[in-house]
Design an enzyme around this catalytic site. Structure first.
Site, PDB file in Angstrom:
ATOM      1  CB  SER A  68      -0.905   0.037   1.234  1.00  0.00           C
ATOM      2  OG  SER A  68      -1.897  -0.957   1.157  1.00  0.00           O
ATOM      3  CD  GLU A  75      -2.872  20.055  -4.112  1.00  0.00           C
ATOM      4  OE1 GLU A  75      -2.244  21.068  -4.425  1.00  0.00           O
ATOM      5  OE2 GLU A  75      -2.314  19.036  -3.650  1.00  0.00           O
ATOM      6  CB  SER A  76      -7.565  15.005  -1.562  1.00  0.00           C
ATOM      7  OG  SER A  76      -8.308  14.092  -0.779  1.00  0.00           O
ATOM      8  CG  HIS A  81      -4.674   0.026  -1.249  1.00  0.00           C
ATOM      9  ND1 HIS A  81      -3.978   0.271  -0.081  1.00  0.00           N
ATOM     10  CD2 HIS A  81      -5.584   1.020  -1.365  1.00  0.00           C
ATOM     11  CE1 HIS A  81      -4.475   1.371   0.487  1.00  0.00           C
ATOM     12  NE2 HIS A  81      -5.441   1.844  -0.276  1.00  0.00           N
ATOM     13  CB  CYS A  96     -10.453  19.499  -2.900  1.00  0.00           C
ATOM     14  SG  CYS A  96      -9.192  19.743  -1.643  1.00  0.00           S
TER      15      CYS A  96
END
Length: 128
Positions: A68, A75-76, A81, A96
């Site tokens: 992972s 921004e996020s 995975h 975002c």
């Protein structure tokens, strides 16, 4: 077939752009290579014009082991995975930032992992 997401833009709302999908039949050696996967995700952050806060990666053993990689960006995030047993990965790119390009990040990761097939989905997660 190439698809392009279309997202709305406005000065008075959050522009949430989400590109996510499933990658099938990836080279098993690439699925296990934590350093390579992390490097690909870091490159995707730069290509998508995101601002990195921190990136972490983990390798998991066992029957359904994998890797992972999470990149937290201003921004996020980008989350990748992998599952060794299935030669499979999921990829989630959410931003975002009005100037960020999550599809460019998604495309970069797909191009580097070279799945035999993949699914890509789009969601507009803007505030209104």
């Amino acid at each position: 077939m190439s698809r392009q997401a279309v997202f709305q833009s406005s000065d008075d709302k959050i522009i949430g752009k989400h590109v996510f999908g499933n990658l099938y039949d990836i080279n098993p050696e690439d699925l296990k290579n934590e350093a390579k996967l992390k490097q690909i995700v870091l490159e995707a952050v730069r290509i998508a014009k995101m601002n990195l806060v921190e990136a972490k990666s983990w390798s998991f053993g066992g029957k359904k082991g994998g890797v992972s990689v999470i990149a937290l960006v201003e921004e996020s995030h980008i989350a990748l995975h992998t599952w060794n047993e299935y030669n499979y990965a999921t990829l989630d790119v959410y931003t975002c930032g009005e100037d960020s390009d999550p599809q460019a990040a998604f495309n970069h990761i797909v191009e580097n992992l070279k799945p035999k097939r993949y699914q890509m989905f789009f969601a507009d997660r803007s505030s209104g």
